[in-house]
Design an enzyme around this catalytic site. Structure first.
Site, mmCIF file in Angstrom:
data_model
loop_
_atom_site.group_PDB
_atom_site.id
_atom_site.type_symbol
_atom_site.label_atom_id
_atom_site.label_comp_id
_atom_site.label_asym_id
_atom_site.label_seq_id
_atom_site.Cartn_x
_atom_site.Cartn_y
_atom_site.Cartn_z
ATOM 1 N N CYS A 102 0.829 -1.205 0.000
ATOM 2 C CA CYS A 102 0.000 0.000 0.000
ATOM 3 C C CYS A 102 0.864 1.256 0.000
ATOM 4 O O CYS A 102 2.070 1.195 0.156
ATOM 5 C CB CYS A 102 -0.917 -0.002 1.217
ATOM 6 S SG CYS A 102 -0.057 0.217 2.775
ATOM 7 N N ALA A 131 3.161 1.719 2.814
ATOM 8 C CA ALA A 131 4.375 0.896 2.707
ATOM 9 C C ALA A 131 5.425 1.600 1.863
ATOM 10 O O ALA A 131 6.620 1.561 2.160
ATOM 11 C CB ALA A 131 4.042 -0.467 2.109
ATOM 12 N N ARG A 185 12.940 -4.318 6.036
ATOM 13 C CA ARG A 185 13.729 -4.095 4.824
ATOM 14 C C ARG A 185 15.220 -4.069 5.071
ATOM 15 O O ARG A 185 16.000 -3.926 4.146
ATOM 16 C CB ARG A 185 13.283 -2.812 4.120
ATOM 17 C CG ARG A 185 12.032 -3.038 3.322
ATOM 18 C CD ARG A 185 11.623 -1.796 2.586
ATOM 19 N NE ARG A 185 12.241 -1.694 1.285
ATOM 20 C CZ ARG A 185 12.985 -0.674 0.881
ATOM 21 N NH1 ARG A 185 13.241 0.307 1.694
ATOM 22 N NH2 ARG A 185 13.472 -0.643 -0.322
ATOM 23 N N HIS A 230 5.706 6.209 -2.762
ATOM 24 C CA HIS A 230 7.015 6.793 -3.085
ATOM 25 C C HIS A 230 6.827 8.237 -3.535
ATOM 26 O O HIS A 230 7.553 9.131 -3.123
ATOM 27 C CB HIS A 230 7.702 6.039 -4.224
ATOM 28 C CG HIS A 230 7.850 4.571 -3.997
ATOM 29 N ND1 HIS A 230 7.795 3.661 -5.025
ATOM 30 C CD2 HIS A 230 8.045 3.852 -2.875
ATOM 31 C CE1 HIS A 230 7.956 2.446 -4.545
ATOM 32 N NE2 HIS A 230 8.102 2.533 -3.235
HETATM 33 S S1 SF4 Z 1 -0.982 -1.498 6.068
HETATM 34 FE FE1 SF4 Z 1 -2.098 0.157 7.155
HETATM 35 S S2 SF4 Z 1 -1.987 1.905 5.771
HETATM 36 FE FE2 SF4 Z 1 -1.514 0.095 4.522
HETATM 37 S S3 SF4 Z 1 -3.491 -0.555 3.647
HETATM 38 FE FE3 SF4 Z 1 -3.196 -1.700 5.581
HETATM 39 S S4 SF4 Z 1 -4.258 -0.450 7.134
HETATM 40 FE FE4 SF4 Z 1 -3.923 0.865 5.345
#
Ligand code: SF4
Lengths: 70, 490
Positions: free
Chosen positions: B61, B64, B95, B194
């Site tokens: 996402c 991330a 990472r 990014h």
């Molecule tokens: S990891 Fe967190 S920010 Fe990313 S999609 Fe899931 S709930 Fe949303």
């Protein structure tokens, strides 16, 4: 009216970069390449055409400008 | 051994047959056979599009991309994962971005800070909590050079005004406080994260010291961008540049710091490794400060030598001579590595499925070892990445964009590669299929892979994986030839 960045690549060609779309194309034809006016209609390598309000002279590149899709 | 374009197209058609018609039609646009003569990808492959409902994708996402990739490795900022605790905790230190310093004192990259949203924060808003948290951070960690607010999904959903909090808190603590609007639901993959992170660096950090000219620059100052120091990658790259007589004044963002980022404007050249995640800021640096950027590749001796020469060509003849000297000094060591490992790896066929850069950048390193790339694909590349891929890949190789796990597994079943390079989500599936696998996001707990020193480790790791005796032991003893004797003995 997309925001685009104009820059020269290593080969000296004018590159047209649509920021929002991460899309890069080479400008193959530019209506006014200067001195006096710079800009106008541009033809890109993928065939699409855009219009840049002509500037007085060739600007310092890279430069972000607003252009009109034709 | 390798397939021609027609056979590859045929394979794609066969794999697509399983899908319902509409899905198959959509997915067909993301798969192709490579044609190295192509210059532009937008006519032949669709990229950076939303994954279809019902398929398994490897994508992440926006949070991330912003917190994990771009902001995470910066060592002297405190990144608050703003929202519920999970997003930050489950991505913590995954990472392996190495940093120097003392954790919790002047380095915070390996810690998890979260505002730990509860029901009441979702109902009444978390702005007060956030302001309090930033003040607390400033008291507890006085050496932090800034704070970022990395929004998780709920923040965007409840409409908190983190920008206002950031502006006010920045004044209170006298350090940059950066609101990063990287809620996970934005965009189609981590790639948007990014971009968001690049823009937040541009808008909130980069220019803060533009009127301070106390930094003494030299004509040989360069910046490294798009290197996240995974397993020490940036360090093994940096030594080569320094050996060449250049001075690295900033690392974006592996082992990087806020002051470094603010002095980047003094660099004469910006060296861009990961184009996908940092081209945005590189373009901005070029436009605003006139620092040109150069894409380079530090995987494998062939590409390293080419890149060192390309970098040196930008400077004077001393640097150019130095570059030749650096290459000459390392060549015997590289030849020895190739002499040792090439006979063990020659002709092995590799499939890659990684993020947005490596499927094209590591090809040279594999080829130096005599290996062949028969398929490559990206999780979240855009069309400009595919433009850069066609030339690197051999004719007829399979290209897959945002491959679903079904597609990847079917391709692997059919192509039977000797090695797969992909991520942790794929790793154990292919292990169970009995195929050697390297995790190419974080180097499978190894690394660095960049630079000459990195290549030694890369070659060893590939050999260790492919020629591991375990792959011969996957068949149950009673199914092996000669099992009868075993049975009668029992
Ligand atoms: S990891 Fe967190 S920010 Fe990313 S999609 Fe899931 S709930 Fe949303």
């Amino acid at each position: 009216m997309p925001n685009v960045m104009l820059r020269n690549n290593a080969a000296g060609e004018l590159v047209f970069y649509i920021t929002k779309k991460d899309h890069e194309e080479i400008v193959v034809a530019l209506e006014h390449a200067g001195p006096g006016t710079w800009g106008g209609e541009m033809q890109l390598s993928d065939g699409s055409r855009f219009y840049l309000e002509p500037l007085e002279q060739k600007p310092k590149l890279p430069l972000t400008v607003r252009v009109k899709r034709l | 051994m390798s397939m021609n374009r027609q056979e590859t197209e045929q394979l794609i058609q066969e794999v697509l047959q399983v899908y319902p018609e509409a899905t198959g039609k959509q997915r067909a646009k993301h798969l192709m056979a490579n044609d190295p003569t192509l210059e532009k990808s937008n006519k032949c492959i669709v990229a950076n599009k939303k994954a279809l409902p019902g398929v398994m994708t490897a994508r992440g996402c926006a949070y991330a991309g912003a917190k994990g990739v771009v902001w995470g490795p910066i060592k002297d900022v405190v990144n608050i994962s703003h929202g519920p605790v999970g997003c930050g905790q489950f991505s913590r230190a995954g990472r392996r971005n190495y940093v120097t310093g003392h954790s919790g004192v002047n380095v915070f990259a390996d810690m998890n800070f979260t505002s730990d949203f509860q029901e009441k924060d979702v109902v009444f808003g978390g702005d007060k909590k956030l302001a309090k948290m930033i003040a607390e951070i400033d008291t507890l960690f006085p050496l932090a050079k800034g704070v970022t607010v990395q929004s998780e999904c709920p923040i965007g959903l409840i409409g908190d005004d983190i920008e206002a909090v950031a502006k006010k808190s920045a004044k209170d603590i006298g350090k940059p406080v950066v609101p990063v609007r990287c809620e996970g639901f934005r965009g189609v993959s981590q790639s948007l994260g990014h971009h968001v992170a690049n823009d937040s660096l541009r808008d909130w950090v980069l220019h803060n010291r533009d009127d301070d000219n106390s930094f003494e620059s030299t004509p040989y100052d360069v910046a490294i961008t798009g290197d996240y120091n995974i397993g020490g990658d940036a360090w093994s790259s940096r030594v080569l540049l320094e050996e060449m007589g250049l001075r690295v004044i900033a690392q974006w963002s592996g082992d990087g710091s806020i002051p470094e980022m603010q002095t980047t404007r003094h660099a004469k050249l910006n060296l861009l490794h990961c184009y996908r995640s940092m081209n945005y800021i590189s373009r901005h640096l070029e436009e605003k400060y006139g620092i040109p950027y150069l894409e380079y590749n530090f995987f494998g001796p062939t590409q390293i030598a080419a890149s060192l020469r390309k970098i040196a060509a930008f400077f004077d003849s001393t640097i150019q001579e130095n570059a030749e000297r650096v290459i000459a000094r390392h060549q015997p060591m590289q030849d020895a590595i190739i002499a040792k490992y090439r006979p063990r790896l020659e002709g092995k066929r590799v499939m890659l499925f990684v993020g947005g850069l490596r499927p094209r950048h590591v090809i040279g390193a594999y080829e130096d070892l005599g290996m062949e790339i028969i398929g490559a694909g990206y999780e979240f590349a855009h069309n400009d990445d595919y433009d850069r891929t066609f030339k690197e890949l051999q004719d007829g190789a399979l290209i897959y964009d945002d491959a679903t796990s079904f597609e990847l597994e079917s391709f692997v079943e059919r192509l039977k590669p000797d090695l797969i390079g992909s991520g942790i989500k794929e790793k154990y599936v292919f292990h169970k299929m009995g195929i050697p696998f390297r995790q190419m996001h974080s180097w499978d707990y190894s690394g660095p892979y960049h630079g000459y020193d990195g290549f030694a480790i890369f070659a060893r790791d590939m050999d260790m994986t492919i020629n591991n005796p375990c792959w011969k032991k996957l068949q149950a003893p009673w199914k092996r030839a000669g099992a009868e004797a075993l049975k009668s003995a029992a």
